[in-house]
Design a protein around this motif. Structure first.
Motif, mmCIF file in Angstrom:
data_model
loop_
_atom_site.group_PDB
_atom_site.id
_atom_site.type_symbol
_atom_site.label_atom_id
_atom_site.label_comp_id
_atom_site.label_asym_id
_atom_site.label_seq_id
_atom_site.Cartn_x
_atom_site.Cartn_y
_atom_site.Cartn_z
ATOM 1 N N PRO A 149 0.832 -1.213 0.000
ATOM 2 C CA PRO A 149 0.000 0.000 0.000
ATOM 3 C C PRO A 149 0.861 1.256 0.000
ATOM 4 C CG PRO A 149 0.051 -0.975 2.173
ATOM 5 C CD PRO A 149 0.768 -1.934 1.274
ATOM 6 N N ARG A 150 0.305 2.305 -0.577
ATOM 7 C CA ARG A 150 1.010 3.592 -0.576
ATOM 8 C C ARG A 150 0.644 4.442 0.635
ATOM 9 N NH1 ARG A 150 -0.722 5.692 -6.365
ATOM 10 N NH2 ARG A 150 -2.663 4.828 -5.554
ATOM 11 N N VAL A 151 -0.619 4.294 1.102
ATOM 12 C CA VAL A 151 -1.094 5.056 2.260
ATOM 13 C C VAL A 151 -1.810 4.083 3.187
ATOM 14 C CG1 VAL A 151 -2.528 6.963 3.067
ATOM 15 C CG2 VAL A 151 -1.371 7.130 0.850
ATOM 16 N N SER A 202 -13.700 5.491 4.163
ATOM 17 C CA SER A 202 -14.318 4.918 2.955
ATOM 18 C C SER A 202 -14.861 5.996 2.031
ATOM 19 C CB SER A 202 -15.439 3.946 3.343
ATOM 20 O OG SER A 202 -14.933 2.858 4.093
ATOM 21 N N THR A 203 -15.303 7.121 2.598
ATOM 22 C CA THR A 203 -15.889 8.183 1.770
ATOM 23 C C THR A 203 -14.848 9.149 1.199
ATOM 24 O OG1 THR A 203 -16.273 9.484 3.778
ATOM 25 C CG2 THR A 203 -18.075 8.086 2.994
ATOM 26 N N MET A 204 -13.583 8.991 1.547
ATOM 27 C CA MET A 204 -12.557 9.873 0.982
ATOM 28 C C MET A 204 -12.429 9.645 -0.513
ATOM 29 S SD MET A 204 -9.363 10.020 3.654
ATOM 30 C CE MET A 204 -9.478 10.917 5.189
ATOM 31 N N ALA A 205 -12.298 10.735 -1.253
ATOM 32 C CA ALA A 205 -12.148 10.641 -2.711
ATOM 33 C C ALA A 205 -10.675 10.499 -3.075
ATOM 34 C CB ALA A 205 -12.726 11.875 -3.389
ATOM 35 N N PRO A 206 -10.344 9.640 -4.029
ATOM 36 C CA PRO A 206 -8.936 9.527 -4.464
ATOM 37 C C PRO A 206 -8.436 10.851 -5.039
ATOM 38 C CG PRO A 206 -10.255 7.667 -5.269
ATOM 39 C CD PRO A 206 -11.218 8.675 -4.716
ATOM 40 N N ALA A 241 -17.872 -4.108 8.135
ATOM 41 C CA ALA A 241 -18.323 -4.956 7.026
ATOM 42 C C ALA A 241 -18.611 -4.139 5.776
ATOM 43 C CB ALA A 241 -19.566 -5.741 7.448
ATOM 44 N N ALA A 242 -19.060 -2.892 5.928
ATOM 45 C CA ALA A 242 -19.400 -2.050 4.782
ATOM 46 C C ALA A 242 -18.225 -1.237 4.265
ATOM 47 C CB ALA A 242 -20.547 -1.109 5.163
ATOM 48 N N SER A 243 -17.070 -1.356 4.869
ATOM 49 C CA SER A 243 -15.914 -0.564 4.458
ATOM 50 C C SER A 243 -15.504 -0.921 3.024
ATOM 51 C CB SER A 243 -14.737 -0.800 5.409
ATOM 52 O OG SER A 243 -13.577 -0.133 4.943
ATOM 53 N N THR A 244 -15.252 0.109 2.229
ATOM 54 C CA THR A 244 -14.783 -0.101 0.851
ATOM 55 C C THR A 244 -13.272 -0.248 0.761
ATOM 56 O OG1 THR A 244 -14.689 2.297 0.496
ATOM 57 C CG2 THR A 244 -16.741 1.170 -0.077
ATOM 58 N N ILE A 245 -12.594 -0.105 1.887
ATOM 59 C CA ILE A 245 -11.138 -0.249 1.946
ATOM 60 C C ILE A 245 -10.829 -1.500 2.755
ATOM 61 C CG2 ILE A 245 -8.981 0.856 2.643
ATOM 62 C CD1 ILE A 245 -10.415 3.546 2.497
#
Length: 539
Positions: A149-151, A202-206, A241-245
């Motif tokens: 991972p980078r971050v 999870s809501t942070m934008a790339p 469980a709902a985390s996108t990361i």
């Protein structure tokens, strides 16, 4: 106890004191509070429906034989470490009091704790089964962690030893960017803050101002079951469980288990172990990369050597360049020699064909062909006239026969005669037109032949400044060697003929030109219509 006002006329024999409802209710309330004070009551929570709109919570504590009403005031409810849940066996500490408005007694709870670790474990197991039934703990939904991972995002307390251990371990293994989301890891707000941090990552934008993590670590140090209870909260489990990361759970020591460990993509025994799982060892990667590079170079070198050997073997099997080109060169030479001979033969054939054609195109032949064509046209015209006369005779005889048979019908006869005359006139007109058209076509062909004859006539050559030399017999002379000395010749120009005599001294050696000096003689004009006895070739 304060006494109420007595009646002025008490009933005879009645010595009881009379109280109002409020007085007796207040007296009972004070008596119970003074008699019991603060108490600890163990019982099962019943009738709990969550906090009221006012913030207070109302329920009952019961055992197998009795029940007591309970109330948790709003200020106390916000401070409880363990929130009440339906069916949970709890130990409530508070004061026994009464509610005068309903003539009930109740306990005003100041502190609430599970009735031993067994109760908490039973509650924890029940919650685990409920969430597992929803599929939140299925292995099929767990994702693989990124290899490099980078971050890395860390959800933990910013002041504890956990974050220092994680940063130190990541720095030693593979330094990278770490984003810390500070939360409380113990207490009544722990669950909400951890769930909000997971959802926030999870809501942070790339590509935003704060880089979006490729991996999230939820970490906390060791503690008792009550200390880690915030990570068993349902909202924390659902957020994990709902985390996108991809998420790593590192809560407590290796023997500590919380519900977030089941919902996370990976569980680490300790926060330090989570850092080791999150990033590889940079030195080991560099060493492995160097080994792979060396193996690649060796494999490439061996492959090139094998290719060179194969290429040399193939080169030895190939024929030489001269051997390969020998046969094509021979074929090319043979084709070139055949081409020269073929060109010479074709040139001779074309010259012979041209001479044959030139011999056929003499003025005499053209004149004979023209005369033949004229005679053919005359014969066609004569045959056409004879044919017309015969057709006319046959038509006249037919008309006469028809007239003889139809003598009794003059009108119809005259009509048929008239129609026959019209058809005859039409046929005669068509015949005349056809005869005129055929005559015009033959006339054009004769004119074209005459033009061809004129274009091939030698007189056109004389008009360009040439002269035609004839001997005494009128035969054209082609070479000077064919003339005898003192021979009479005639030189024809475009405008007339001049007689001359050759001299011996005027003749040059073979290959030279003959210079004829014509004697002055009277000019004898040549008739344009005269046809020479014999026409020589001009080619």
């Amino acid at each position: 106890m304060a006494k109420s006002s007595r009646s002025d006329s008490p009933v005879a024999g009645d010595n009881l004191v009379e109280y109002s409802v409020s007085e007796i209710s207040g007296s009972i309330k004070r008596t119970m509070e003074n008699a019991f004070g603060r108490v600890r009551i163990r019982g099962e929570i019943s009738g709990y429906r969550g906090p009221h709109s006012s913030g207070h919570a109302y329920f009952s504590l019961k055992d197998e034989r009795s029940r007591i009403e309970a109330v948790v005031w709003r200020t106390t409810f916000a401070k409880l470490k363990i929130k009440p849940e339906e069916g949970m066996e709890m130990i409530a500490t508070g004061r026994v009091t009464t509610f005068a408005g309903a003539s009930k007694y109740q306990i005003a709870i100041e502190q609430l704790e599970p009735a031993g670790a067994g109760a908490l474990m039973a509650l924890l197991e029940e919650r685990r089964r409920t969430l597992a039934a929803e599929g939140l703990f299925d292995e099929t939904r767990k994702r693989a962690l990124p290899f490099m991972p980078r971050v890395v995002g860390v959800v933990t307390s910013p002041t504890g030893a956990v974050i220092r251990d994680i940063l130190h371990r990541i720095t030693d293994r593979f330094p990278l960017h770490v984003v810390v989301w500070p939360v409380r890891v113990q207490g009544e707000t722990c669950g909400r803050e951890v769930a909000a941090a997971i959802e926030g990552f999870s809501t942070m934008a790339p590509g935003g101002q704060i880089p979006r993590p490729d991996l999230v670590i939820v970490a906390r140090g060791g503690g008792s079951l009550e200390d880690l209870w915030g990570f068993n909260d349902e909202i924390v489990v659902r957020a994990a469980a709902a985390s996108t990361i991809p998420l790593v759970s590192a809560v407590g020591h290796e023997t500590d288990w919380t519900l977030i460990d089941y919902a996370a993509d990976r569980r680490a025994p300790t926060p330090t172990g989570a850092a080791e799982i999150a990033v590889p060892v940079r030195a080991e990667l560099e060493a492995e990369l160097a080994g792979l590079a060396a193996r690649l170079r060796g494999a490439t070198t061996r492959r090139l050597d094998l290719r060179r050997q194969d290429l040399r073997a193939l080169a030895r099997a190939l024929p030489s360049l001269d051997g390969v080109l020998a046969l094509p060169r021979r074929r090319f030479d043979e084709a070139a020699s055949r081409l020269d001979r073929a060109l010479d033969a074709a040139q001779r054939d074309k010259r012979a064909a041209f001479e044959r054609a030139a011999a056929r195109l003499t003025p005499t032949n053209l004149a004979a062909s023209l005369s033949h064509r004229r005679q053919y046209v005359r014969e066609l015209a004569f045959r056409g006239e004879r044919h017309i006369e015969r057709r006319s005779e046959r038509a006249r005889a037919r008309i006469e026969r028809i007239g003889a048979t139809l003598s009794g019908e003059p009108a119809r006869l005259f009509a048929r005669i008239e129609r026959g005359g019209e058809r005859l006139a039409s046929q005669l007109a068509r015949m005349d037109a056809a005869q005129n058209l055929a005559g015009e076509r033959r006339r054009r062909r004769i004119v074209a032949a005459e033009r061809m004859l004129a274009s091939l006539s030698y007189r056109n050559v004389l008009a360009r400044g040439f002269a035609l030399v004839r001997d005494e017999a009128g035969i054209p002379v082609k070479t000077a060697a064919s003339l005898a000395p003192n021979a009479a010749i005639a030189i024809e120009f475009s405008d007339g003929v001049v007689d001359a005599v050759t001299r011996d001294e005027d003749r040059t050696s073979a290959g030279g030109t003959s210079k004829a000096r014509p004697q002055p003689r009277p000019r004898r004009p040549q008739k344009e219509t005269a046809t020479p006895a014999k026409q020589g070739s001009l080619f």
